[in-house]
Design a protein around this motif. Structure first.
Motif, PDB file in Angstrom:
ATOM      1  N   ASP A 214      -3.063 -15.914   4.745  1.00 44.69           N
ATOM      2  CA  ASP A 214      -2.743 -16.255   3.356  1.00 44.69           C
ATOM      3  C   ASP A 214      -1.399 -16.979   3.307  1.00 44.69           C
ATOM      4  O   ASP A 214      -0.362 -16.393   2.985  1.00 44.69           O
ATOM      5  CB  ASP A 214      -2.705 -14.970   2.516  1.00 44.69           C
ATOM      6  CG  ASP A 214      -2.478 -15.253   1.049  1.00 44.69           C
ATOM      7  OD1 ASP A 214      -2.433 -16.438   0.678  1.00 44.69           O
ATOM      8  OD2 ASP A 214      -2.343 -14.289   0.281  1.00 44.69           O
ATOM      9  N   THR A 217       0.852 -17.019  -0.007  1.00 41.53           N
ATOM     10  CA  THR A 217       1.769 -15.900  -0.179  1.00 41.53           C
ATOM     11  C   THR A 217       3.025 -16.101   0.663  1.00 41.53           C
ATOM     12  O   THR A 217       4.145 -15.839   0.206  1.00 41.53           O
ATOM     13  CB  THR A 217       1.076 -14.585   0.215  1.00 41.53           C
ATOM     14  OG1 THR A 217      -0.073 -14.389  -0.617  1.00 41.53           O
ATOM     15  CG2 THR A 217       2.012 -13.415   0.062  1.00 41.53           C
ATOM     16  N   TYR A 263       0.022 -13.886  -7.915  1.00 37.90           N
ATOM     17  CA  TYR A 263      -1.026 -14.376  -7.009  1.00 37.90           C
ATOM     18  C   TYR A 263      -1.639 -13.218  -6.225  1.00 37.90           C
ATOM     19  O   TYR A 263      -2.870 -13.133  -6.076  1.00 37.90           O
ATOM     20  CB  TYR A 263      -0.424 -15.416  -6.060  1.00 37.90           C
ATOM     21  CG  TYR A 263      -1.371 -15.879  -4.978  1.00 37.90           C
ATOM     22  CD1 TYR A 263      -2.340 -16.836  -5.244  1.00 37.90           C
ATOM     23  CD2 TYR A 263      -1.287 -15.353  -3.695  1.00 37.90           C
ATOM     24  CE1 TYR A 263      -3.216 -17.254  -4.249  1.00 37.90           C
ATOM     25  CE2 TYR A 263      -2.155 -15.768  -2.695  1.00 37.90           C
ATOM     26  CZ  TYR A 263      -3.121 -16.721  -2.978  1.00 37.90           C
ATOM     27  OH  TYR A 263      -3.982 -17.131  -1.998  1.00 37.90           O
ATOM     28  N   LEU A 264      -0.804 -12.321  -5.713  1.00 34.60           N
ATOM     29  CA  LEU A 264      -1.317 -11.191  -4.944  1.00 34.60           C
ATOM     30  C   LEU A 264      -2.146 -10.250  -5.814  1.00 34.60           C
ATOM     31  O   LEU A 264      -3.128  -9.665  -5.349  1.00 34.60           O
ATOM     32  CB  LEU A 264      -0.143 -10.416  -4.324  1.00 34.60           C
ATOM     33  CG  LEU A 264       0.533 -11.069  -3.119  1.00 34.60           C
ATOM     34  CD1 LEU A 264       1.744 -10.245  -2.690  1.00 34.60           C
ATOM     35  CD2 LEU A 264      -0.429 -11.219  -1.949  1.00 34.60           C
ATOM     36  N   ARG A 266      -4.147 -10.994  -8.069  1.00 36.51           N
ATOM     37  CA  ARG A 266      -5.481 -11.554  -8.264  1.00 36.51           C
ATOM     38  C   ARG A 266      -6.229 -11.755  -6.959  1.00 36.51           C
ATOM     39  O   ARG A 266      -7.411 -12.119  -6.976  1.00 36.51           O
ATOM     40  CB  ARG A 266      -5.354 -12.895  -8.993  1.00 36.51           C
ATOM     41  CG  ARG A 266      -4.730 -12.786 -10.378  1.00 36.51           C
ATOM     42  CD  ARG A 266      -4.513 -14.150 -10.997  1.00 36.51           C
ATOM     43  NE  ARG A 266      -3.955 -14.058 -12.347  1.00 36.51           N
ATOM     44  CZ  ARG A 266      -3.583 -15.106 -13.078  1.00 36.51           C
ATOM     45  NH1 ARG A 266      -3.740 -16.338 -12.587  1.00 36.51           N
ATOM     46  NH2 ARG A 266      -3.079 -14.940 -14.278  1.00 36.51           N
ATOM     47  N   HIS A 267      -5.549 -11.520  -5.831  1.00 27.96           N
ATOM     48  CA  HIS A 267      -6.168 -11.764  -4.525  1.00 27.96           C
ATOM     49  C   HIS A 267      -7.135 -10.627  -4.186  1.00 27.96           C
ATOM     50  O   HIS A 267      -6.813  -9.448  -4.380  1.00 27.96           O
ATOM     51  CB  HIS A 267      -5.079 -11.872  -3.453  1.00 27.96           C
ATOM     52  CG  HIS A 267      -5.530 -12.546  -2.203  1.00 27.96           C
ATOM     53  ND1 HIS A 267      -6.327 -11.914  -1.275  1.00 27.96           N
ATOM     54  CD2 HIS A 267      -5.304 -13.789  -1.716  1.00 27.96           C
ATOM     55  CE1 HIS A 267      -6.570 -12.743  -0.268  1.00 27.96           C
ATOM     56  NE2 HIS A 267      -5.952 -13.895  -0.516  1.00 27.96           N
ATOM     57  N   ASP A 269      -8.040  -9.465  -1.291  1.00 22.82           N
ATOM     58  CA  ASP A 269      -7.568  -8.664  -0.157  1.00 22.82           C
ATOM     59  C   ASP A 269      -6.103  -9.000   0.092  1.00 22.82           C
ATOM     60  O   ASP A 269      -5.753  -9.683   1.046  1.00 22.82           O
ATOM     61  CB  ASP A 269      -8.405  -8.959   1.090  1.00 22.82           C
ATOM     62  CG  ASP A 269      -8.007  -8.079   2.273  1.00 22.82           C
ATOM     63  OD1 ASP A 269      -7.419  -7.008   2.040  1.00 22.82           O
ATOM     64  OD2 ASP A 269      -8.283  -8.485   3.418  1.00 22.82           O
ATOM     65  N   PRO A 270      -5.195  -8.516  -0.768  1.00 24.04           N
ATOM     66  CA  PRO A 270      -3.793  -8.953  -0.701  1.00 24.04           C
ATOM     67  C   PRO A 270      -3.056  -8.379   0.505  1.00 24.04           C
ATOM     68  O   PRO A 270      -3.336  -7.263   0.940  1.00 24.04           O
ATOM     69  CB  PRO A 270      -3.208  -8.423  -2.009  1.00 24.04           C
ATOM     70  CG  PRO A 270      -4.033  -7.228  -2.324  1.00 24.04           C
ATOM     71  CD  PRO A 270      -5.420  -7.562  -1.851  1.00 24.04           C
TER      72      PRO A 270
END
Length: 504
Positions: A214, A217, A263-264, A266-267, A269-270
């Motif tokens: 990712d 991030t 952003y994380l 909504r991710h 698999d953050p």
């Protein structure tokens, strides 16, 4: 009858091996602490070695911290593929390579890039070591690991100021980084010889699919950390009244961090799960962590400045004082590991720690005078270092009480990101305060110097002596005022700590 193994998950390990594993975990953490402590003590000499202005040299500090933030962010995902043991070994290799590159640097840009490499290697070692303790031992089995861990992470780096002073006085500045590289490689060997084998099959670092990571991030948090930390550092060079635009840099850094968290969230698999970080106990504990690291960064900057610029102590004496007080703080932490983990009414002891901190700051503010002896200053510095078990270790024990082993990694990643930012903020606030208060004090002191004091003519040597005396007095006045403010702030924090029912 065979004795019960210390670690139920590794019954094959002897008691000596378990203690050695704890020491190796602490030494890996110490690689990061060594690097930061030595850079703080020898910063002026290193800056002269690469011919850097203060503004340029700031990049060497912020690049390390920003890279450490990225390392902590990537920690759990990389450890999933190569294990925390593999992450630690890779981090030590990268840290050693970064330190070697620092020693070979010839200008500020090369040093900043090399420090980023070093920070990426060393910055995640603290979190990796703590997560390994969490994974390898049940709660009731962790004391043997913590004994070695505290020796390595606090006892050994305590010697860094004294050793750094000796190196700077008797060798070239490059030797500071040569020693850091040697420490990282020696720790790597120690880890290889002591860490238990992996319980599951893992990938080699070069087999990890980095393209699938990712990177959004990484960019948001990395750029946010660098922008925020550099903006906080810039506060020591520019006055907000004359350069209000300097405030936009840390604001932009905070905005990038906020974008990263959105952003994380909504991710699917953050890398860092924000939903796990919203528990009341964790947020309160994290706040006390941030307060400690902010005050620690502030205190370290102020004491180093006060000892050398205010009291006129030599570089070697300053290093000796900092090492002595750090070792006594380590002794207090060791005593807490044996006898203090079950203190009743823990939040009251946290408050007690901040009251002791307040007393130390107030007492030191009353001793800010030229010519004050070491015997007058040292007991107060020792008193402040004795607060470590109360203001940090108790908070650590309470913050993670409700975290599962799986969630602990997310929380500790974020805690160490906060640590880097809070420490930089403390240093920036201290330097900003001293910059303003010293300027005011210097103006007031100069106003008392009149031409009548130079009736026999202005002797250049006497004028230089008077200028140094005014600068020294201004430093002492600014330091005393900041310490008084710090004492009041610690009293307020103590009141807040008593009221926090979540920490019990």
């Amino acid at each position: 009858m065979p004795s019960k193994p210390l670690l139920s998950q590794h019954p094959e390990l002897s008691a000596v091996r378990v203690y050695m594993i704890g020491l190796a975990l602490g030494c890996s953490t110490g690689v990061d602490f060594w690097a930061s402590a030595m850079m703080g003590v020898a910063g002026t000499h290193i800056r002269g070695g690469v011919h850097a202005s203060p503004e340029d040299f700031l990049w060497t500090l912020t690049s390390y911290a920003a890279a450490a933030v990225v390392a902590n962010l990537m920690l759990r995902r990389l450890a999933h593929d190569i294990s925390y043991r593999g992450f630690t070994m890779a981090g030590l290799v990268i840290a050693a390579a970064g330190a070697a590159l620092c020693a070979l640097s010839r200008n500020p840009l090369e040093l900043a890039l090399a420090r980023a490499v070093q920070g990426f290697g060393a910055g995640g070692l603290f979190a990796a070591s703590r997560i390994i303790i969490q994974l390898a031992a049940a709660r009731e089995e962790r004391r043997p690991l913590f004994i070695g861990f505290n020796i390595g992470s606090m006892g050994l780096p305590a010697a860094a100021p004294w050793i750094t002073a000796q190196l700077v006085e008797n060798a070239e500045w490059q030797m500071v980084f040569v020693l850091q590289a040697g420490i990282a490689l020696a720790t790597l060997l120690f880890v290889v010889l002591t860490y238990p084998p992996r319980l599951t099959v893992t990938l080699a670092p070069w087999d990890v699919d980095y393209h699938a990571m990712d990177w959004v991030t990484v960019i948001l948090f990395g750029a946010g950390a660098l922008t925020l930390l550099h903006g906080l550092g810039d506060l020591r060079f520019y006055e907000l009244a004359n350069s209000p635009s300097v405030a936009f840099t840390p604001i932009a850094g905070i905005a990038l961090f906020a974008a990263g968290m959105v952003y994380l969230r909504r991710h699917p698999d953050p890398w860092l799960n924000p939903k796990l970080l919203l528990g009341r106990r964790f947020l309160i504990g994290l706040s006390f962590y941030a307060i400690y690291y902010l005050l620690n960064g502030l205190w370290t900057y102020v004491i180093s400045t006060m000892l050398q610029n205010g009291m006129g102590f030599t570089f070697q004496t300053t290093g000796t004082v900092l090492t002595t007080t750090s070792l006594l703080g380590f002794a207090a932490a060791a005593a807490f590991t044996f006898w203090g983990t079950s203190l009743p009414g823990s939040r009251r002891y946290i408050a007690l720690g901040y009251l002791i901190f307040a007393m130390a700051a107030w007492l030191l503010s009353q001793r800010m005078m030229p010519g004050a002896s070491l015997e007058v200053i040292l007991p107060v510095l020792v008193l402040q270092n004795l607060t470590l078990p109360f203001v940090l270790m108790l908070v650590a024990g309470l913050t993670w009480a409700e975290f599962s082993v799986d969630d602990f990694a997310h929380g500790y990643q974020f805690k160490n990101i906060v640590r880097q930012i809070a420490s930089a903020a403390g240093t920036g606030l201290a330097s900003l305060w001293l910059q303003y208060d010293e300027a005011i004090a210097r103006t007031q002191l100069v106003a008392h110097v009149t031409p009548f004091e130079f009736q026999q003519g202005i002797d250049p040597a006497e004028l230089a002596r008077l200028s140094r005396l005014i600068d020294q007095q201004a430093t002492l006045i600014g330091t005393a005022n900041l310490l008084m403010l710090l004492a009041g702030a610690c009293c307020v924090i103590a009141i807040v700590a008593v009221s926090q029912r979540a920490l019990k």
